[in-house]
Design a protein around this motif. Structure first.
Motif, PDB file in Angstrom:
ATOM      1  N   GLY A 157     -50.099   5.412  -6.945  1.00 56.80           N
ATOM      2  CA  GLY A 157     -50.507   5.826  -5.598  1.00 56.80           C
ATOM      3  C   GLY A 157     -50.979   7.267  -5.568  1.00 56.80           C
ATOM      4  O   GLY A 157     -51.956   7.595  -4.879  1.00 56.80           O
ATOM      5  N   ASN A 158     -50.314   8.125  -6.306  1.00 59.26           N
ATOM      6  CA  ASN A 158     -50.744   9.524  -6.379  1.00 59.26           C
ATOM      7  C   ASN A 158     -52.130   9.643  -7.014  1.00 59.26           C
ATOM      8  O   ASN A 158     -52.959  10.458  -6.581  1.00 59.26           O
ATOM      9  CB  ASN A 158     -49.731  10.345  -7.179  1.00 59.26           C
ATOM     10  N   GLU A 159     -52.371   8.831  -8.033  1.00 61.85           N
ATOM     11  CA  GLU A 159     -53.701   8.821  -8.659  1.00 61.85           C
ATOM     12  C   GLU A 159     -54.755   8.297  -7.681  1.00 61.85           C
ATOM     13  O   GLU A 159     -55.894   8.767  -7.670  1.00 61.85           O
ATOM     14  CB  GLU A 159     -53.682   7.949  -9.915  1.00 61.85           C
ATOM     15  N   LYS A 160     -54.353   7.329  -6.862  1.00 61.63           N
ATOM     16  CA  LYS A 160     -55.280   6.788  -5.852  1.00 61.63           C
ATOM     17  C   LYS A 160     -55.656   7.862  -4.831  1.00 61.63           C
ATOM     18  O   LYS A 160     -56.818   7.982  -4.430  1.00 61.63           O
ATOM     19  CB  LYS A 160     -54.630   5.607  -5.131  1.00 61.63           C
ATOM     20  N   LEU A 161     -54.680   8.659  -4.422  1.00 65.71           N
ATOM     21  CA  LEU A 161     -54.958   9.749  -3.487  1.00 65.71           C
ATOM     22  C   LEU A 161     -55.907  10.771  -4.107  1.00 65.71           C
ATOM     23  O   LEU A 161     -56.811  11.284  -3.437  1.00 65.71           O
ATOM     24  CB  LEU A 161     -53.658  10.433  -3.062  1.00 65.71           C
ATOM     25  N   GLN A 163     -58.126  10.150  -6.434  1.00 65.06           N
ATOM     26  CA  GLN A 163     -59.440   9.500  -6.436  1.00 65.06           C
ATOM     27  C   GLN A 163     -60.098   9.594  -5.065  1.00 65.06           C
ATOM     28  O   GLN A 163     -61.274   9.940  -4.949  1.00 65.06           O
ATOM     29  CB  GLN A 163     -59.308   8.026  -6.829  1.00 65.06           C
ATOM     30  N   ASP A 164     -59.339   9.294  -4.020  1.00 63.81           N
ATOM     31  CA  ASP A 164     -59.893   9.296  -2.662  1.00 63.81           C
ATOM     32  C   ASP A 164     -60.382  10.682  -2.256  1.00 63.81           C
ATOM     33  O   ASP A 164     -61.429  10.817  -1.616  1.00 63.81           O
ATOM     34  CB  ASP A 164     -58.843   8.792  -1.665  1.00 63.81           C
ATOM     35  N   ARG A 165     -59.615  11.703  -2.620  1.00 63.52           N
ATOM     36  CA  ARG A 165     -60.035  13.071  -2.304  1.00 63.52           C
ATOM     37  C   ARG A 165     -61.337  13.415  -3.017  1.00 63.52           C
ATOM     38  O   ARG A 165     -62.239  14.049  -2.443  1.00 63.52           O
ATOM     39  CB  ARG A 165     -58.930  14.065  -2.675  1.00 63.52           C
ATOM     40  N   SER A 166     -61.438  13.007  -4.260  1.00 63.28           N
ATOM     41  CA  SER A 166     -62.647  13.272  -5.035  1.00 63.28           C
ATOM     42  C   SER A 166     -63.849  12.535  -4.452  1.00 63.28           C
ATOM     43  O   SER A 166     -64.946  13.096  -4.350  1.00 63.28           O
ATOM     44  CB  SER A 166     -62.429  12.851  -6.491  1.00 63.28           C
ATOM     45  N   ILE A 167     -63.642  11.294  -4.054  1.00 67.52           N
ATOM     46  CA  ILE A 167     -64.736  10.503  -3.477  1.00 67.52           C
ATOM     47  C   ILE A 167     -65.207  11.115  -2.163  1.00 67.52           C
ATOM     48  O   ILE A 167     -66.410  11.177  -1.888  1.00 67.52           O
ATOM     49  CB  ILE A 167     -64.297   9.038  -3.281  1.00 67.52           C
ATOM     50  N   HIS A 168     -64.272  11.573  -1.362  1.00 67.76           N
ATOM     51  CA  HIS A 168     -64.661  12.205  -0.094  1.00 67.76           C
ATOM     52  C   HIS A 168     -65.473  13.472  -0.341  1.00 67.76           C
ATOM     53  O   HIS A 168     -66.509  13.695   0.295  1.00 67.76           O
ATOM     54  CB  HIS A 168     -63.417  12.537   0.729  1.00 67.76           C
ATOM     55  N   ALA A 169     -64.997  14.302  -1.258  1.00 69.00           N
ATOM     56  CA  ALA A 169     -65.643  15.593  -1.483  1.00 69.00           C
ATOM     57  C   ALA A 169     -66.991  15.459  -2.176  1.00 69.00           C
ATOM     58  O   ALA A 169     -67.939  16.200  -1.848  1.00 69.00           O
ATOM     59  CB  ALA A 169     -64.719  16.493  -2.304  1.00 69.00           C
ATOM     60  N   LEU A 256     -69.048   9.273  -7.798  1.00 62.69           N
ATOM     61  CA  LEU A 256     -68.224   8.173  -7.285  1.00 62.69           C
ATOM     62  C   LEU A 256     -67.710   7.319  -8.436  1.00 62.69           C
ATOM     63  O   LEU A 256     -66.513   6.982  -8.495  1.00 62.69           O
ATOM     64  CB  LEU A 256     -69.046   7.315  -6.321  1.00 62.69           C
ATOM     65  N   VAL A 257     -68.596   6.969  -9.353  1.00 65.31           N
ATOM     66  CA  VAL A 257     -68.200   6.166 -10.510  1.00 65.31           C
ATOM     67  C   VAL A 257     -67.173   6.913 -11.360  1.00 65.31           C
ATOM     68  O   VAL A 257     -66.184   6.327 -11.830  1.00 65.31           O
ATOM     69  CB  VAL A 257     -69.440   5.806 -11.357  1.00 65.31           C
ATOM     70  N   ALA A 258     -67.391   8.207 -11.557  1.00 65.69           N
ATOM     71  CA  ALA A 258     -66.464   9.006 -12.359  1.00 65.69           C
ATOM     72  C   ALA A 258     -65.074   9.035 -11.727  1.00 65.69           C
ATOM     73  O   ALA A 258     -64.051   8.953 -12.431  1.00 65.69           O
ATOM     74  CB  ALA A 258     -67.001  10.429 -12.517  1.00 65.69           C
ATOM     75  N   ALA A 259     -65.008   9.156 -10.401  1.00 59.83           N
ATOM     76  CA  ALA A 259     -63.721   9.180  -9.703  1.00 59.83           C
ATOM     77  C   ALA A 259     -62.999   7.844  -9.848  1.00 59.83           C
ATOM     78  O   ALA A 259     -61.782   7.800 -10.105  1.00 59.83           O
ATOM     79  CB  ALA A 259     -63.928   9.519  -8.227  1.00 59.83           C
ATOM     80  N   GLN A 260     -63.744   6.745  -9.697  1.00 68.08           N
ATOM     81  CA  GLN A 260     -63.133   5.425  -9.853  1.00 68.08           C
ATOM     82  C   GLN A 260     -62.669   5.201 -11.292  1.00 68.08           C
ATOM     83  O   GLN A 260     -61.587   4.652 -11.528  1.00 68.08           O
ATOM     84  CB  GLN A 260     -64.128   4.342  -9.454  1.00 68.08           C
ATOM     85  N   LEU A 261     -63.494   5.614 -12.239  1.00 63.38           N
ATOM     86  CA  LEU A 261     -63.142   5.435 -13.647  1.00 63.38           C
ATOM     87  C   LEU A 261     -61.873   6.194 -14.000  1.00 63.38           C
ATOM     88  O   LEU A 261     -60.980   5.661 -14.688  1.00 63.38           O
ATOM     89  CB  LEU A 261     -64.299   5.899 -14.530  1.00 63.38           C
ATOM     90  N   ALA A 262     -61.766   7.427 -13.526  1.00 60.96           N
ATOM     91  CA  ALA A 262     -60.576   8.232 -13.816  1.00 60.96           C
ATOM     92  C   ALA A 262     -59.319   7.577 -13.241  1.00 60.96           C
ATOM     93  O   ALA A 262     -58.271   7.523 -13.901  1.00 60.96           O
ATOM     94  CB  ALA A 262     -60.749   9.638 -13.244  1.00 60.96           C
ATOM     95  N   PHE A 263     -59.445   7.048 -12.013  1.00 64.29           N
ATOM     96  CA  PHE A 263     -58.298   6.389 -11.380  1.00 64.29           C
ATOM     97  C   PHE A 263     -57.879   5.140 -12.157  1.00 64.29           C
ATOM     98  O   PHE A 263     -56.695   4.945 -12.465  1.00 64.29           O
ATOM     99  CB  PHE A 263     -58.629   6.009  -9.940  1.00 64.29           C
ATOM    100  N   HIS A 264     -58.840   4.295 -12.479  1.00 65.90           N
ATOM    101  CA  HIS A 264     -58.504   3.046 -13.159  1.00 65.90           C
ATOM    102  C   HIS A 264     -57.970   3.289 -14.574  1.00 65.90           C
ATOM    103  O   HIS A 264     -57.109   2.537 -15.058  1.00 65.90           O
ATOM    104  CB  HIS A 264     -59.726   2.125 -13.194  1.00 65.90           C
ATOM    105  N   ALA A 269     -53.231   2.904 -17.823  1.00 64.69           N
ATOM    106  CA  ALA A 269     -52.290   3.483 -18.787  1.00 64.69           C
ATOM    107  C   ALA A 269     -50.853   3.378 -18.286  1.00 64.69           C
ATOM    108  O   ALA A 269     -49.934   3.027 -19.053  1.00 64.69           O
ATOM    109  CB  ALA A 269     -52.660   4.943 -19.053  1.00 64.69           C
ATOM    110  N   LEU A 270     -50.651   3.666 -17.011  1.00 65.26           N
ATOM    111  CA  LEU A 270     -49.299   3.588 -16.434  1.00 65.26           C
ATOM    112  C   LEU A 270     -48.777   2.154 -16.447  1.00 65.26           C
ATOM    113  O   LEU A 270     -47.624   1.903 -16.820  1.00 65.26           O
ATOM    114  CB  LEU A 270     -49.318   4.130 -15.000  1.00 65.26           C
ATOM    115  N   LEU A 271     -49.615   1.212 -16.045  1.00 63.67           N
ATOM    116  CA  LEU A 271     -49.194  -0.183 -15.992  1.00 63.67           C
ATOM    117  C   LEU A 271     -49.024  -0.772 -17.393  1.00 63.67           C
ATOM    118  O   LEU A 271     -48.199  -1.676 -17.598  1.00 63.67           O
ATOM    119  CB  LEU A 271     -50.208  -1.001 -15.191  1.00 63.67           C
ATOM    120  N   ALA A 272     -49.807  -0.268 -18.345  1.00 67.12           N
ATOM    121  CA  ALA A 272     -49.674  -0.742 -19.723  1.00 67.12           C
ATOM    122  C   ALA A 272     -48.304  -0.373 -20.294  1.00 67.12           C
ATOM    123  O   ALA A 272     -47.716  -1.120 -21.088  1.00 67.12           O
ATOM    124  CB  ALA A 272     -50.784  -0.155 -20.593  1.00 67.12           C
ATOM    125  N   ASP A 273     -47.784   0.783 -19.925  1.00 67.30           N
ATOM    126  CA  ASP A 273     -46.448   1.194 -20.357  1.00 67.30           C
ATOM    127  C   ASP A 273     -45.359   0.393 -19.643  1.00 67.30           C
ATOM    128  O   ASP A 273     -44.300   0.116 -20.212  1.00 67.30           O
ATOM    129  CB  ASP A 273     -46.240   2.684 -20.086  1.00 67.30           C
TER     130      ASP A 273
END
Length: 294
Positions: A157-161, A163-169, A256-264, A269-273
């Motif tokens: 969720g923190n990573e999603k936030l 991403q969202d800030r980056s997409i807005h800016a 936009l693509v870069a922000a989504q890529l960084a989030f995913h 990585a987190l879910l893989a662990d």
């Protein structure tokens, strides 16, 4: 008396441009009505290049508005309905597996959840999971698994936030700004072209029906209207071309693509662990369950 004369002169000076504007608008309105009501009305055609460019421009404008609207929805916080539905599902789960809970404690927990709406659905999952894990107990397999899951979802969720800030800016804000700047100028220019075309056709109609004594004046009006029409068409084409050929939207899209890529990447990585840990708990619990129910 002198004061009255000055007053009337001021009124006349201020009124003339207004009256001229009203008169021009009325002429354009009459011409538009004539074209709508008369099947054989002569209408000046817009240049082919202008029409083709206008179609390209309109496609870009519509795409920009749609992307801004959808991106805002993509980055928006979950609605109260989404959060409440999630809470109800977890409450139903804990009702089945936590019969030892105290009803008043559950009610208080639900109230706290309602008062603090999560920032993302990932945060909602995290808070609900952590709350349920505490009630079940971390010594229980499901409680331990939910605790691990909630902890990871909070990080997602923190990573999603982020991403969202980056997409807005880097995407939403500059794209929305372009709608208020370059697109707005082009839209006004298109309106000027439509108005100039109506004025030209009205002048042509007046010249066609002018009496011999007024023919020269009517012809000059047509020439003036033609010059103005050509000028506003060229200006509108320049503004529309500036929008269509601008490289800025591509830069915003790349961000936009870069922000989504960084989030995913981070989420993956987190879910893989987390996945093998949850699987290990599940396999162990299943083995114990089968052993105890032989």
């Amino acid at each position: 008396m002198d004061s009255f004369s000055k007053f009337t002169q001021n009124v006349s000076t201020n009124w003339s441009p207004f009256a001229e504007k009203v008169g021009k608008s009325f002429t354009q309105y009459k011409q538009l009505a004539s074209e709508k009501l008369t099947s054989n009305a002569e209408v000046t055609e817009l240049p082919t290049d202008y029409v083709a460019l206008e179609q390209r421009y309109e496609a870009v404008r519509q795409a920009t508005m749609s992307l801004v609207r959808l991106s805002r929805s993509y980055t928006a916080a979950p609605t109260q309905f989404d959060v409440q539905a999630l809470q109800q599902q977890f409450t139903s789960l804990t009702a089945k597996i936590g019969a030892r809970r105290d009803a008043e404690t559950v009610s208080a927990a639900q109230k706290r959840e309602e008062e603090s709406v999560p920032n993302t659905l990932q945060h909602a999952l995290a808070r609900a999971s952590l709350d349920v894990s505490e009630r079940i107990g971390l010594e229980e397999p499901l409680g331990a698994a939910l605790f691990k899951f909630g902890s990871i979802e909070e990080k997602v969720g923190n990573e999603k936030l982020q991403q969202d800030r980056s997409i807005h800016a880097k995407f939403i804000d500059p794209m929305a700004a372009s709608l208020d700047s370059g697109f707005a100028l082009a839209q006004n220019a298109r309106k000027e072209v439509a108005a100039a075309r109506l004025s030209l056709d009205a002048a042509k109609a007046a010249f066609k029906g002018a009496k011999s004594g007024h023919a020269d004046a009517a012809r000059r009006n047509v020439e003036t209207a033609e010059d103005h029409f050509v000028t506003v068409v060229e200006e509108a084409m320049g503004l529309m071309r500036a929008v269509v050929e601008s490289p800025a939207p591509l830069r915003y899209l790349s961000d936009l693509v870069a922000a989504q890529l960084a989030f995913h990447k981070e989420a993956a990585a987190l879910l893989a662990d987390l996945a093998p840990e949850i699987e290990e708990i599940q396999v162990t619990q299943e083995a114990l369950y089968r052993h105890e129910n032989k």
